[in-house]
Write an enzyme that holds these catalytic residues in place. Structure first.
Site, PDB file in Angstrom:
ATOM      1  N   ARG A 272     -10.488 -19.381 -51.975  1.00 47.98           N
ATOM      2  CA  ARG A 272     -11.791 -18.722 -50.984  1.00 47.98           C
ATOM      3  C   ARG A 272     -11.425 -18.136 -49.602  1.00 47.98           C
ATOM      4  O   ARG A 272     -11.803 -17.095 -49.343  1.00 47.98           O
ATOM      5  CB  ARG A 272     -12.987 -19.899 -50.869  1.00 47.98           C
ATOM      6  CG  ARG A 272     -13.386 -20.205 -52.180  1.00 47.98           C
ATOM      7  CD  ARG A 272     -14.661 -21.227 -52.036  1.00 47.98           C
ATOM      8  NE  ARG A 272     -15.642 -20.266 -51.470  1.00 47.98           N
ATOM      9  CZ  ARG A 272     -16.157 -20.487 -50.203  1.00 47.98           C
ATOM     10  NH1 ARG A 272     -15.557 -21.268 -49.492  1.00 47.98           N
ATOM     11  NH2 ARG A 272     -17.305 -19.699 -50.026  1.00 47.98           N
TER      12      ARG A 272
ATOM     13  N   TYR B 262     -15.937 -23.790 -56.651  1.00 46.73           N
ATOM     14  CA  TYR B 262     -15.151 -22.561 -56.397  1.00 46.73           C
ATOM     15  C   TYR B 262     -13.693 -22.896 -55.686  1.00 46.73           C
ATOM     16  O   TYR B 262     -13.062 -22.331 -55.093  1.00 46.73           O
ATOM     17  CB  TYR B 262     -15.572 -21.315 -55.823  1.00 46.73           C
ATOM     18  CG  TYR B 262     -17.127 -21.035 -56.363  1.00 46.73           C
ATOM     19  CD1 TYR B 262     -17.264 -20.297 -57.306  1.00 46.73           C
ATOM     20  CD2 TYR B 262     -18.254 -21.466 -55.683  1.00 46.73           C
ATOM     21  CE1 TYR B 262     -18.408 -20.132 -58.225  1.00 46.73           C
ATOM     22  CE2 TYR B 262     -19.566 -21.305 -56.335  1.00 46.73           C
ATOM     23  CZ  TYR B 262     -19.565 -20.554 -57.515  1.00 46.73           C
ATOM     24  OH  TYR B 262     -20.695 -20.367 -58.200  1.00 46.73           O
TER      25      TYR B 262
ATOM     26  N   TYR C  12     -12.175 -14.395 -49.736  1.00 49.83           N
ATOM     27  CA  TYR C  12     -13.614 -13.895 -49.069  1.00 49.83           C
ATOM     28  C   TYR C  12     -13.340 -14.093 -47.531  1.00 49.83           C
ATOM     29  O   TYR C  12     -14.422 -13.877 -46.890  1.00 49.83           O
ATOM     30  CB  TYR C  12     -14.478 -14.781 -49.548  1.00 49.83           C
ATOM     31  CG  TYR C  12     -14.695 -15.056 -50.980  1.00 49.83           C
ATOM     32  CD1 TYR C  12     -15.054 -13.976 -51.907  1.00 49.83           C
ATOM     33  CD2 TYR C  12     -14.793 -16.255 -51.615  1.00 49.83           C
ATOM     34  CE1 TYR C  12     -15.238 -14.093 -53.120  1.00 49.83           C
ATOM     35  CE2 TYR C  12     -15.209 -16.565 -53.008  1.00 49.83           C
ATOM     36  CZ  TYR C  12     -15.192 -15.453 -53.743  1.00 49.83           C
ATOM     37  OH  TYR C  12     -15.596 -15.681 -54.948  1.00 49.83           O
TER      38      TYR C  12
ATOM     39  N   GLY D 168     -24.819 -24.021 -58.347  1.00 50.61           N
ATOM     40  CA  GLY D 168     -23.323 -24.430 -58.751  1.00 50.61           C
ATOM     41  C   GLY D 168     -22.978 -25.181 -57.369  1.00 50.61           C
ATOM     42  O   GLY D 168     -22.851 -26.330 -57.327  1.00 50.61           O
ATOM     43  N   ARG D 169     -23.014 -24.254 -56.351  1.00 50.16           N
ATOM     44  CA  ARG D 169     -22.364 -24.582 -55.106  1.00 50.16           C
ATOM     45  C   ARG D 169     -22.965 -25.700 -54.343  1.00 50.16           C
ATOM     46  O   ARG D 169     -22.464 -26.714 -53.671  1.00 50.16           O
ATOM     47  CB  ARG D 169     -22.259 -23.296 -54.065  1.00 50.16           C
ATOM     48  CG  ARG D 169     -21.606 -23.388 -52.793  1.00 50.16           C
ATOM     49  CD  ARG D 169     -21.925 -22.219 -52.123  1.00 50.16           C
ATOM     50  NE  ARG D 169     -21.628 -21.031 -52.730  1.00 50.16           N
ATOM     51  CZ  ARG D 169     -20.479 -20.163 -52.568  1.00 50.16           C
ATOM     52  NH1 ARG D 169     -19.379 -20.963 -52.046  1.00 50.16           N
ATOM     53  NH2 ARG D 169     -20.172 -19.187 -53.260  1.00 50.16           N
TER      54      ARG D 169
ATOM     55  N   GLY E   2     -27.468 -19.895 -56.343  1.00 52.19           N
ATOM     56  CA  GLY E   2     -27.122 -18.869 -54.980  1.00 52.19           C
ATOM     57  C   GLY E   2     -27.598 -20.017 -53.737  1.00 52.19           C
ATOM     58  O   GLY E   2     -27.140 -19.302 -52.600  1.00 52.19           O
TER      59      GLY E   2
ATOM     60  N   GLU F  96     -30.067 -22.711 -61.831  1.00 48.99           N
ATOM     61  CA  GLU F  96     -28.936 -22.540 -62.028  1.00 48.99           C
ATOM     62  C   GLU F  96     -27.801 -22.858 -60.843  1.00 48.99           C
ATOM     63  O   GLU F  96     -26.975 -22.056 -60.517  1.00 48.99           O
ATOM     64  CB  GLU F  96     -28.376 -21.351 -62.507  1.00 48.99           C
ATOM     65  CG  GLU F  96     -28.803 -20.947 -63.983  1.00 48.99           C
ATOM     66  CD  GLU F  96     -28.732 -19.299 -64.342  1.00 48.99           C
ATOM     67  OE1 GLU F  96     -28.695 -19.277 -65.478  1.00 48.99           O
ATOM     68  OE2 GLU F  96     -28.298 -18.372 -63.441  1.00 48.99           O
TER      69      GLU F  96
ATOM     70  N   CYS G  93       4.174 -16.648 -50.916  1.00 47.40           N
ATOM     71  CA  CYS G  93       5.064 -15.559 -50.293  1.00 47.40           C
ATOM     72  C   CYS G  93       4.172 -14.478 -50.274  1.00 47.40           C
ATOM     73  O   CYS G  93       3.935 -13.190 -50.915  1.00 47.40           O
ATOM     74  CB  CYS G  93       5.970 -15.186 -51.185  1.00 47.40           C
ATOM     75  SG  CYS G  93       7.441 -16.378 -51.393  1.00 47.40           S
ATOM     76  N   GLU G  94       2.823 -14.474 -49.379  1.00 44.18           N
ATOM     77  CA  GLU G  94       1.876 -13.646 -49.179  1.00 44.18           C
ATOM     78  C   GLU G  94       1.225 -13.679 -47.839  1.00 44.18           C
ATOM     79  O   GLU G  94       1.101 -14.920 -47.740  1.00 44.18           O
ATOM     80  CB  GLU G  94       0.477 -14.015 -50.195  1.00 44.18           C
ATOM     81  CG  GLU G  94       0.882 -13.724 -51.530  1.00 44.18           C
ATOM     82  CD  GLU G  94       0.645 -12.273 -52.140  1.00 44.18           C
ATOM     83  OE1 GLU G  94       0.444 -11.391 -51.279  1.00 44.18           O
ATOM     84  OE2 GLU G  94       1.220 -11.990 -53.293  1.00 44.18           O
TER      85      GLU G  94
END
Ligand SMILES: *Cc1c(COP(=O)(O)O)cnc(C)c1O
Length: 417
Positions: A312, A375, A316, A275-276, A239, A273, A346-347
Site C-alpha cells: 500500500r 489489503y 498508493y 472489507g477494510r 468502502g 460488502e 531493489c526499488e
C-alpha cells in the site's frame, strides 16, 4: 478501536506481547487480533440491525481461510472477485447462498463453477458478461440470480486508484444501460435479474458520497418499480474508511443512521460488502530493523519487510502508522530523529513510511506497521524472490499460526527446468 495496546511500554496484541510472537514465529509477521476482527463485524451488524442486511465480507481485503472462517462463524457471508476466492470461500464452510460475486472479468469457467456451486448472486458489470452468465446458466439448465452493478457517477476525495464509482472507471454500467437491461429482462431467460449493485470506492471517511449514491439508486429502483420491474436486492457495496493516521471516519452507527432511512423506503433487501472496515485495524505487520543507515540527507531504517509484504505505501502512497514494539526508551527529554522506514527491495519505491520520528532506532529493534489487516497480506508478492510472511491469529492469551511462512522451496515449487 483495536486491541493493539502498550502495557509497561511494550506493545501487546490482546494479552500477548507481540515481541514474543516475533521470537516464536519470526519476522516479518502479520499478527491479527481475533477480538478486533469480530468486534468490527459486530459493529456493522448492530448498526444495521433494523434492516437485517446480508453482510458479505469482501475477501479481497484478506482472504486468509482462518480469518474468513472466523467471520463466517459469526454469520457473515462472503463477497468474492475470482474463482480463487470462490475456492477459498467454499473451504471456509460458508453457505454458497451467502456468496456474492463481483469482478469485471469473470471468465466462462469461473462463471460455470460458481453457478454449479449454487452461489447466491452475481454482480454483473457489463452486457457481454450478462450474456455469458445467461449462456452458461442455460447450458446448466439453471436460472441464476443476478444484480446489475451501476456506476452512479459520484466523485470522491479518496485515492484515484480506489475510486470506482464515477463514469471514467471500468466498473459497472451507466444508468441508461441498466434501465435498458431491466426493461428487457426477457432477453435473458436464464437469469433472474432482480438486484442492483453499487460500490463507489474505498477508504471513504464521510457518509456524504454514500448518501448521494444510495439516494440516486433508490430513486432509480422506485422508477423501475413504477414500470413493473421488481427489485428484490440492493447491494450497496463496501468502502467504509478506517483510521490510518488522523482521519475521523464515520462510525458504523453514523453510516447506518445516514442511509437506513433511505433504504427503508424501498422494499428491496440490503446487501453490504465491507472489507477494510472489518479487517483493516485487526492486523499489524511486525518487522525488524536489519540496519540503520545514516546518510548526509536522511536516516534510513532498513527493515526485513518491504513492498512485497505490504504494497500500500508504494502503490498508493498510503500512510500507515509505525510504532516501536518496545517504547521504554521514550522520555520527554529524549531526542527524536526522523527516519524513512524502508524495505530491502531493489526499488526506490520500496518504503513502508517516510519521515517518521523515533528515538534512536537500533539494529534488531522491532517495529509494528499498524492497520495492515486489509489489503496487506492479500496484496503481497514474491518480488525479489522473497518468501511471503507468516500470519498469526491472537485470541486472548492464545495464538496460532494461520499461514506458515513460505520457504525457498515454495518459491520454485511450480517452476520447471
Ligand atoms: C473491494 C470491494 C469491496 C470492499 O471494499 P472496502 O473498501 O474494503 O470495504 C466491496 N465490494 C466490491 C465490489 C469491491 O470491489
Amino acid at each position: 478501536m483495536h486491541d493493539f495496546k502498550y502495557k509497561n511500554n511494550e506493545l501487546y496484541c490482546e494479552s500477548v506481547a507481540v515481541k514474543q510472537l516475533a521470537e516464536k514465529y519470526g519476522t516479518p509477521l502479520y499478527v491479527y487480533s481475533h477480538k478486533t476482527l469480530v468486534d468490527h463485524y459486530r459493529k456493522i451488524r448492530e448498526a444495521f440491525r433494523a434492516i437485517k442486511p446480508l453482510i458479505c465480507f469482501s475477501m479481497k481485503a484478506n482472504s486468509n481461510i482462518a480469518l474468513c472462517g472466523i467471520l463466517v462463524k459469526e454469520g457473515a457471508g462472503l463477497d468474492i472477485v475470482s474463482g480463487g476466492e470462490l475456492y477459498i470461500a467454499l473451504k471456509t464452510g460458508v453457505a454458497a447462498k451467502r456468496i456474492v460475486y463481483a469482478s469485471v472479468g469473470k471468465t466462462e469457467k469461473e462463471i460455470e463453477i460458481a453457478i454449479k456451486h449454487h452461489i447466491f448472486l452475481f454482480n454483473v458489470e457489463s452486457l457481454p458478461e450478462l450474456k455469458m452468465i445467461d449462456k452458461v446458466a442455460a447450458r446448466l439448465g439453471r436460472r441464476q440470480t443476478v444484480a446489475i452493478r451501476i456506476n452512479p457517477d459520484v466523485r470522491l476525495k479518496t485515492h484515484k486508484y480506489i475510486t470506482t464509482g464515477h463514469k471514467e472507471n471500468k466498473f459497472g454500467v451507466d444508468m441508461e444501460t441498466a434501465r435498458g437491461i431491466f426493461m428487457n429482462c426477457s432477453r435473458f431467460p436464464h437469469l433472474n435479474i432482480c438486484g442492483v449493485h453499487i460500490h463507489i470506492g474505498s477508504q471513504i471517511v464521510d457518509s456524504g458520497p454514500f448518501v448521494k449514491a444510495i439516494e440516486k439508486i433508490a430513486g432509480f429502483i422506485k422508477e423501475l418499480e413504477q414500470n413493473g420491474v421488481n427489485i428484490r436486492w440492493f447491494n450497496i457495496g463496501g468502502g467504509l474508511g478506517i483510521i490510518y493516521s488522523n482521519e475521523r471516519p464515520q462510525t458504523a452507527a453514523e453510516y447506518a443512521k445516514a442511509i437506513v432511512p433511505i433504504l427503508k423506503k424501498i422494499k428491496a433487501g440490503v446487501i453490504l460488502e465491507p472489507g477494510r472496515f472489518i479487517a483493516g485495524n485487526s492486523g499489524i505487520l511486525l518487522t525488524r530493523v536489519v540496519y540503520v543507515k545514516e546518510t548526509a540527507a536522511k536516516n534510513f531504517a532498513i527493515m526485513d519487510a518491504g513492498m512485497n509484504d505490504l504494497a500500500r505505501p508504494s502503490l498508493y502512497g498510503a500512510y500507515h502508522n509505525v510504532l516501536p514494539v518496545e517504547s521504554a526508551s521514550y522520555r520527554p527529554s529524549s531526542k527524536l530523529r526522523s527516519y524513512d522506514i524502508v524495505g530491502p527491495i531493489c526499488e526506490s519505491g520500496d518504503f513502508l513510511a517516510k519521515g517518521r520520528k523515533f528515538i534512536d532506532l537500533k539494529q534488531g529493534e522491532l517495529l509494528a506497521v499498524m492497520s495492515a489487516g486489509a489489503y496487506g497480506f492479500s496484496m503481497s508478492s514474491n518480488y525479489n524472490a522473497r518468501p511471503r510472511p507468516a500470519e498469526v491469529m491472537v485470541d486472548g492469551k492464545h495464538h496460532r499460526l494461520i499461514r506458515r511462512r513460505e520457504t525457498y522451496n515454495d518459491l520454485i515449487r511450480n517452476e520447471l527446468r
